[in-house]
Write an enzyme that holds these catalytic residues in place. Structure first.
Site, mmCIF file in Angstrom:
data_model
loop_
_atom_site.group_PDB
_atom_site.id
_atom_site.type_symbol
_atom_site.label_atom_id
_atom_site.label_comp_id
_atom_site.label_asym_id
_atom_site.label_seq_id
_atom_site.Cartn_x
_atom_site.Cartn_y
_atom_site.Cartn_z
ATOM 1 N N GLY A 46 -84.616 -7.958 -59.532
ATOM 2 C CA GLY A 46 -83.358 -6.985 -59.087
ATOM 3 C C GLY A 46 -83.592 -6.043 -60.323
ATOM 4 N N GLN A 51 -79.958 0.762 -65.165
ATOM 5 C CA GLN A 51 -80.822 0.428 -65.890
ATOM 6 C C GLN A 51 -81.866 1.322 -66.360
ATOM 7 O OE1 GLN A 51 -80.965 -3.543 -63.303
ATOM 8 N NE2 GLN A 51 -81.366 -4.211 -65.521
ATOM 9 N N CYS A 88 -81.239 -10.891 -67.491
ATOM 10 C CA CYS A 88 -81.338 -9.413 -67.066
ATOM 11 C C CYS A 88 -82.401 -8.485 -67.993
ATOM 12 C CB CYS A 88 -79.945 -9.004 -67.632
ATOM 13 S SG CYS A 88 -79.741 -7.260 -67.017
ATOM 14 N N LEU A 89 -82.960 -7.825 -67.100
ATOM 15 C CA LEU A 89 -84.081 -6.864 -67.981
ATOM 16 C C LEU A 89 -83.690 -5.958 -69.009
ATOM 17 C CD1 LEU A 89 -86.250 -6.069 -64.626
ATOM 18 C CD2 LEU A 89 -86.842 -7.838 -66.333
ATOM 19 N N HIS A 130 -75.292 -9.808 -59.222
ATOM 20 C CA HIS A 130 -75.806 -9.323 -60.480
ATOM 21 C C HIS A 130 -76.200 -7.832 -60.438
ATOM 22 C CE1 HIS A 130 -78.127 -9.892 -64.404
ATOM 23 N NE2 HIS A 130 -78.332 -8.785 -63.886
ATOM 24 N N GLU A 131 -76.749 -7.363 -59.383
ATOM 25 C CA GLU A 131 -77.228 -5.757 -59.544
ATOM 26 C C GLU A 131 -76.049 -4.951 -59.102
ATOM 27 O OE1 GLU A 131 -79.914 -5.004 -60.722
ATOM 28 O OE2 GLU A 131 -80.776 -7.269 -60.597
ATOM 29 N N HIS A 134 -73.985 -4.349 -62.013
ATOM 30 C CA HIS A 134 -74.484 -3.045 -62.785
ATOM 31 C C HIS A 134 -73.914 -1.749 -62.576
ATOM 32 C CE1 HIS A 134 -77.514 -4.736 -65.666
ATOM 33 N NE2 HIS A 134 -78.054 -5.354 -64.635
#
Ligand code: ZN
Length: 151
Positions: A46, A51, A88-89, A130-131, A134
Site C-alpha cells: 500500500g 508518502q 512501511c516503505l 496502515h494506509e 498515514h
C-alpha cells in the site's frame, strides 16, 4: 504515469493531517496512477499520498488479487483485534508488531467520485488501516508494541 520519490520517516510531511479531496479531476487520476507505479516499483502492499509528498486523503491498497484506490476513506466500523507484524516503505530498516482490529468496514470514493464500501479482515484490514493512518500523520512505529529489526 511516473515513479515518485517516497518520503522517509523524519520528514515532517509524514506528520501532517491530509486534506480531503474536493475535485475528482485529472490531477487526482495522475496522482493515483503515479501511486500505483511507485508502489509496484517499491514492491509494497500500500501507499498513501503523503508518502510521495502530497497532503491529500488518497491511498492505495494492493493485497493478493485485490487493488483498491481510496479517496477520502473513512472507517465505518471495526471489531476484534489481532497482532501482526508490519513495515512501511517510509520506514526502512525495521518492522514492528502492531495491534489492530480484525474486521473493518471502510467507506471511500473512487477516482470518479463514486462512493463505495468495502469490508476487510485480517492482514487485508491491516493494510487499509496502515494506509489510512498515514492520512492523519500516524506511522506504524508510533503504535508498535515490539520492534523487529531486519537481519
Ligand atoms: Zn506506511
Amino acid at each position: 504515469m511516473a515513479i515518485r520519490n517516497i518520503v522517509k520517516m523524519g520528514d515532517p510531511i509524514l506528520r501532517k493531517v491530509c486534506k480531503p479531496v474536493t475535485q475528482f479531476d485529472g490531477k487526482l487520476a495522475s496522482l493515483l496512477d503515479d501511486l500505483k507505479d511507485t508502489l509496484h516499483k517499491a514492491e509494497g502492499l500500500g501507499l498513501a499520498a503523503p508518502q510521495v509528498g502530497i497532503l491529500k486523503r488518497v491511498c492505495i491498497v494492493e493485497y493478493e488479487d485485490a487493488y483498491y484506490e481510496l479517496v477520502n476513506p473513512v472507517l465505518i466500523s471495526s471489531s476484534g483485534s489481532c497482532k501482526d507484524n508490519e513495515g512501511c516503505l517510509s520506514v526502512p530498516g525495521f518492522r514492528g508488531i502492531v495491534e489492530r482490529p480484525q474486521f473493518i468496514e471502510v467507506e471511500y470514493f473512487d477516482r470518479a467520485g463514486e462512493k463505495h464500501r468495502v469490508q476487510a479482515e485480517g492482514y487485508f484490514a491491516r493494510v487499509f488501516l496502515h494506509e489510512m493512518d498515514h492520512l492523519d500523520g500516524i506511522l506504524f512505529a508510533d503504535k508498535m508494541i515490539r520492534k523487529i529489526v531486519d537481519r
